[in-house]
Write a protein that holds these residues in place. Structure first.
Motif, mmCIF file in Angstrom:
data_model
loop_
_atom_site.group_PDB
_atom_site.id
_atom_site.type_symbol
_atom_site.label_atom_id
_atom_site.label_comp_id
_atom_site.label_asym_id
_atom_site.label_seq_id
_atom_site.Cartn_x
_atom_site.Cartn_y
_atom_site.Cartn_z
ATOM 1 N N TRP A 162 -2.466 12.748 4.671
ATOM 2 C CA TRP A 162 -3.871 13.196 5.038
ATOM 3 C C TRP A 162 -3.776 14.826 5.284
ATOM 4 O O TRP A 162 -4.967 15.378 4.892
ATOM 5 C CB TRP A 162 -4.181 12.627 6.475
ATOM 6 C CG TRP A 162 -4.360 11.265 6.377
ATOM 7 C CD1 TRP A 162 -4.562 10.412 5.459
ATOM 8 C CD2 TRP A 162 -4.148 10.393 7.465
ATOM 9 N NE1 TRP A 162 -4.732 9.117 5.882
ATOM 10 C CE2 TRP A 162 -4.618 8.989 7.040
ATOM 11 C CE3 TRP A 162 -3.915 10.663 8.818
ATOM 12 C CZ2 TRP A 162 -4.476 8.015 7.960
ATOM 13 C CZ3 TRP A 162 -3.874 9.624 9.967
ATOM 14 C CH2 TRP A 162 -4.168 8.172 9.402
ATOM 15 N N THR A 200 -4.984 0.008 9.397
ATOM 16 C CA THR A 200 -6.292 0.518 8.572
ATOM 17 C C THR A 200 -6.973 -0.609 8.070
ATOM 18 O O THR A 200 -6.350 -1.564 7.338
ATOM 19 C CB THR A 200 -5.699 1.311 7.374
ATOM 20 O OG1 THR A 200 -4.957 2.551 7.997
ATOM 21 C CG2 THR A 200 -7.170 1.977 6.550
ATOM 22 N N ASN A 202 -9.468 3.767 10.401
ATOM 23 C CA ASN A 202 -8.009 3.994 10.662
ATOM 24 C C ASN A 202 -7.894 3.892 12.194
ATOM 25 O O ASN A 202 -8.594 4.585 12.841
ATOM 26 C CB ASN A 202 -7.500 5.494 10.367
ATOM 27 C CG ASN A 202 -7.406 5.264 8.707
ATOM 28 O OD1 ASN A 202 -6.178 4.915 8.271
ATOM 29 N ND2 ASN A 202 -7.930 5.948 8.158
ATOM 30 N N ASN A 238 0.619 5.338 0.410
ATOM 31 C CA ASN A 238 -0.387 6.131 1.113
ATOM 32 C C ASN A 238 0.032 7.841 0.975
ATOM 33 O O ASN A 238 1.193 7.869 0.750
ATOM 34 C CB ASN A 238 -0.553 6.030 2.512
ATOM 35 C CG ASN A 238 -1.137 4.647 2.810
ATOM 36 O OD1 ASN A 238 -2.272 4.283 2.566
ATOM 37 N ND2 ASN A 238 -0.201 3.809 3.641
ATOM 38 N N LYS A 261 0.739 11.744 7.561
ATOM 39 C CA LYS A 261 0.158 10.440 6.602
ATOM 40 C C LYS A 261 0.595 9.158 7.542
ATOM 41 O O LYS A 261 1.237 9.028 8.456
ATOM 42 C CB LYS A 261 0.855 10.409 5.334
ATOM 43 C CG LYS A 261 2.551 10.327 5.528
ATOM 44 C CD LYS A 261 3.099 10.178 4.066
ATOM 45 C CE LYS A 261 2.873 8.689 3.466
ATOM 46 N NZ LYS A 261 3.428 8.544 2.206
ATOM 47 N N ASN A 262 -0.189 7.968 6.915
ATOM 48 C CA ASN A 262 0.549 6.809 7.131
ATOM 49 C C ASN A 262 1.447 6.420 6.257
ATOM 50 O O ASN A 262 1.621 6.536 5.094
ATOM 51 C CB ASN A 262 -0.729 5.718 6.842
ATOM 52 C CG ASN A 262 -1.888 5.733 7.951
ATOM 53 O OD1 ASN A 262 -1.678 6.268 9.210
ATOM 54 N ND2 ASN A 262 -2.950 4.983 7.702
ATOM 55 N N SER A 283 -4.708 6.426 -1.779
ATOM 56 C CA SER A 283 -3.952 5.148 -1.232
ATOM 57 C C SER A 283 -4.131 4.122 -2.216
ATOM 58 O O SER A 283 -5.044 3.506 -2.342
ATOM 59 C CB SER A 283 -4.521 4.561 0.189
ATOM 60 O OG SER A 283 -4.520 5.591 0.998
ATOM 61 N N ASN A 317 3.799 3.826 4.037
ATOM 62 C CA ASN A 317 3.415 2.952 3.090
ATOM 63 C C ASN A 317 3.931 1.296 3.756
ATOM 64 O O ASN A 317 4.599 1.334 4.780
ATOM 65 C CB ASN A 317 4.487 2.670 1.635
ATOM 66 C CG ASN A 317 4.319 4.120 1.100
ATOM 67 O OD1 ASN A 317 3.246 4.847 1.342
ATOM 68 N ND2 ASN A 317 5.379 4.599 0.539
ATOM 69 N N SER A 339 -4.227 -3.135 6.238
ATOM 70 C CA SER A 339 -2.870 -2.552 6.056
ATOM 71 C C SER A 339 -2.526 -1.926 7.364
ATOM 72 O O SER A 339 -3.252 -1.353 8.074
ATOM 73 C CB SER A 339 -2.940 -1.525 4.869
ATOM 74 O OG SER A 339 -1.519 -1.113 4.744
ATOM 75 N N MET A 387 0.714 -1.243 0.121
ATOM 76 C CA MET A 387 0.007 0.049 0.103
ATOM 77 C C MET A 387 0.768 1.197 0.022
ATOM 78 O O MET A 387 1.844 1.421 0.809
ATOM 79 C CB MET A 387 -0.697 0.039 1.344
ATOM 80 C CG MET A 387 -1.775 1.138 1.219
ATOM 81 S SD MET A 387 -3.239 1.156 -0.013
ATOM 82 C CE MET A 387 -4.272 0.104 1.088
#
Length: 219
Positions: free
Chosen positions: A57, A116, A148, A54, A67-68, A208, A70, A95, A52
């Motif tokens: 945000w 997530t 999340n 990402n 952010k999250n 994402s 990857n 993820s 993933m």
């Protein structure tokens, strides 16, 4: 010979022949109209794994962001045929990664973890359909959500937002009941800050991207 008697005899024989053939015809008809095969297609289940990527945000001042990170993604997708080359699909994925605050020069710092859950339902066009072998491209569009779960030193929160999905991929059929499915899928949504911290903070519409491969089992 009595003509009327002969006609009645042939009529009775025709009825008996039809009744005798009916049990043999029923399994074929049931197979053709089975709810598992739809109009020539076949229902399927595809466990998958991948990676993933990402998007941010939030983008703050002076090049900062939230952010999250990857990370790996796992899940499964099910499909049910509606018509020739058209299927109803649904998926569930998971993820995990770090919660990262981006900053110029230093690149950023991880401040917690983020897990997530992703789920959606939609329509798929293309794919193998009733075929069992060969290459078959497909495309999907759907709607669902992302939940999340964030754990950090300063907060532990859960936030759920609506997500729209777009996907493309390729089925590679090599046996009657199994195929390799390669897919790129974009989860499009905005982080729900109100759900997480109680008030709204305008953020990005983030993308994402899930890049996955899985074995597609058909029934």
């Amino acid at each position: 010979m009595n003509t009327a008697f002969v006609r009645r005899s042939f009529s009775v024989a025709a009825v008996l022949t039809t009744l005798a053939a009916a049990p043999l015809a029923m399994p074929l008809a049931a197979q053709q109209t089975s709810p598992m095969t739809g109009n020539g297609g076949r229902a399927s289940l595809t466990p998958f794994a991948g990676f993933m990527v990402n998007g941010n945000w939030y983008d703050g001042p002076v090049g900062t962001s939230l952010k999250n990170t990857n990370g790996p993604v796992f899940g499964a997708q099910a499909s049910f045929p509606l018509a020739s080359m058209v299927s109803l699909v649904g998926s569930l994925g998971y993820s995990s990664g770090d919660l990262r605050i981006g900053a110029p020069i230093i690149g950023g710092v991880n401040v917690g973890s983020a897990n997530t859950w992703m789920y959606d339902a939609g329509v798929e066009l293309g794919g193998l359909g009733a075929r069992t072998e060969g290459l078959a491209p497909f495309a999907t569009v759907g709607i669902g959500g992302m939940t999340n779960n964030i754990e950090a030193s300063i907060l532990n929160v859960r936030a759920t937002n609506v997500a729209y999905t777009l996907g493309v991929g390729m089925d590679i059929g090599f046996t009657p009941g199994m195929a390799l499915r390669l897919q790129a899928k974009d989860w499009i949504g905005r982080f729900n800050s109100e759900d997480a911290i109680g008030f709204r903070v305008n953020g990005n519409t983030a993308h994402s991207f899930a890049l996955t491969a899985g074995l597609k089992f058909t029934f």
